[in-house]
Design a protein around this motif. Structure first.
Motif, PDB file in Angstrom:
ATOM      1  N   LEU A  19       6.440   0.529  -8.655  1.00 17.96           N
ATOM      2  CA  LEU A  19       6.116  -0.428  -7.597  1.00 17.96           C
ATOM      3  C   LEU A  19       7.061  -0.105  -6.340  1.00 17.96           C
ATOM      4  O   LEU A  19       6.551  -0.424  -5.097  1.00 17.96           O
ATOM      5  CB  LEU A  19       6.844  -1.838  -8.488  1.00 17.96           C
ATOM      6  N   ALA A  20       8.132   0.532  -6.524  1.00 16.51           N
ATOM      7  CA  ALA A  20       8.819   1.003  -5.501  1.00 16.51           C
ATOM      8  C   ALA A  20       8.240   2.024  -4.721  1.00 16.51           C
ATOM      9  O   ALA A  20       8.294   1.968  -3.231  1.00 16.51           O
ATOM     10  CB  ALA A  20      10.548   1.344  -6.016  1.00 16.51           C
ATOM     11  N   ILE A  22       4.961   2.558  -4.477  1.00 18.33           N
ATOM     12  CA  ILE A  22       4.095   1.869  -3.668  1.00 18.33           C
ATOM     13  C   ILE A  22       4.646   1.052  -2.388  1.00 18.33           C
ATOM     14  O   ILE A  22       3.835   1.054  -1.374  1.00 18.33           O
ATOM     15  CB  ILE A  22       3.071   0.632  -4.581  1.00 18.33           C
ATOM     16  N   ASN A  23       5.692   0.525  -2.671  1.00 21.93           N
ATOM     17  CA  ASN A  23       6.250  -0.320  -1.436  1.00 21.93           C
ATOM     18  C   ASN A  23       6.898   0.870  -0.428  1.00 21.93           C
ATOM     19  O   ASN A  23       6.802   0.420   0.707  1.00 21.93           O
ATOM     20  CB  ASN A  23       7.676  -1.106  -1.912  1.00 21.93           C
ATOM     21  N   LYS A  24       6.955   1.973  -0.576  1.00 22.96           N
ATOM     22  CA  LYS A  24       7.477   2.892   0.347  1.00 22.96           C
ATOM     23  C   LYS A  24       6.201   3.622   0.836  1.00 22.96           C
ATOM     24  O   LYS A  24       6.493   4.888   1.408  1.00 22.96           O
ATOM     25  CB  LYS A  24       8.315   4.124  -0.479  1.00 22.96           C
ATOM     26  N   GLY A  25       4.864   3.261   0.568  1.00 23.58           N
ATOM     27  CA  GLY A  25       3.569   4.003   1.154  1.00 23.58           C
ATOM     28  C   GLY A  25       3.061   4.957   0.229  1.00 23.58           C
ATOM     29  O   GLY A  25       2.189   5.490   0.621  1.00 23.58           O
ATOM     30  N   LYS A  27       0.314   5.713  -2.487  1.00 21.93           N
ATOM     31  CA  LYS A  27      -0.938   5.213  -2.909  1.00 21.93           C
ATOM     32  C   LYS A  27      -1.046   5.208  -4.378  1.00 21.93           C
ATOM     33  O   LYS A  27      -0.381   6.015  -5.011  1.00 21.93           O
ATOM     34  CB  LYS A  27      -2.139   5.774  -2.425  1.00 21.93           C
ATOM     35  N   GLN A  28      -1.404   3.936  -4.844  1.00 22.63           N
ATOM     36  CA  GLN A  28      -1.439   3.839  -6.234  1.00 22.63           C
ATOM     37  C   GLN A  28      -2.429   4.864  -6.893  1.00 22.63           C
ATOM     38  O   GLN A  28      -2.121   5.090  -8.089  1.00 22.63           O
ATOM     39  CB  GLN A  28      -2.426   2.213  -6.645  1.00 22.63           C
ATOM     40  N   ALA A  48      -0.408  -4.681 -11.128  1.00 21.87           N
ATOM     41  CA  ALA A  48       0.020  -3.759 -10.003  1.00 21.87           C
ATOM     42  C   ALA A  48      -1.008  -3.003  -9.232  1.00 21.87           C
ATOM     43  O   ALA A  48      -0.749  -2.235  -8.535  1.00 21.87           O
ATOM     44  CB  ALA A  48       1.202  -3.018 -10.371  1.00 21.87           C
TER      45      ALA A  48
END
Length: 67
Positions: A19-20, A22-25, A27-28, A48
Motif C-alpha cells: 500500500l505504501a 502504491i501511495n508513492k506512485g 502501479k498495482q 487494495a
C-alpha cells in the motif's frame, strides 16, 4: 523492462508495504504478492486492487525485485 516488485507474504508487513508503494506512485500491476491462503488476507488484497496473489515460488520467478 518494467520492474515487478514481489512481496513475500501479504500479512501484517507485506500488505502495508504494498500500500505504501502504491501511495508513492507504483502501479498495482507492478506489485506481486504471495500469501498463505487466509480468506481474510485475500479479501484485503482484492480490496487494495492487488489481485496478483501468488505462491512464493511463482512470485520469485515473475519478480525483478523481491522484498
Amino acid at each position: 523492462m518494467r520492474t515487478k516488485i514481489g512481496i513475500l507474504g501479504a500479512g501484517q508487513l507485506g500488505l502495508p508495504i504494498a500500500l505504501a508503494l502504491i501511495n508513492k506512485g507504483i502501479k498495482q500491476s507492478n506489485i506481486l504478492l504471495s500469501y498463505a491462503g487466509d480468506p481474510l488476507t485475500l479479501r484485503d488484497i482484492k480490496k487494495a486492487g492487488l489481485i496478483n496473489s501468488l505462491t512464493n515460488l511463482t512470485l520469485a520467478k515473475l519478480s525483478n525485485l523481491n522484498l
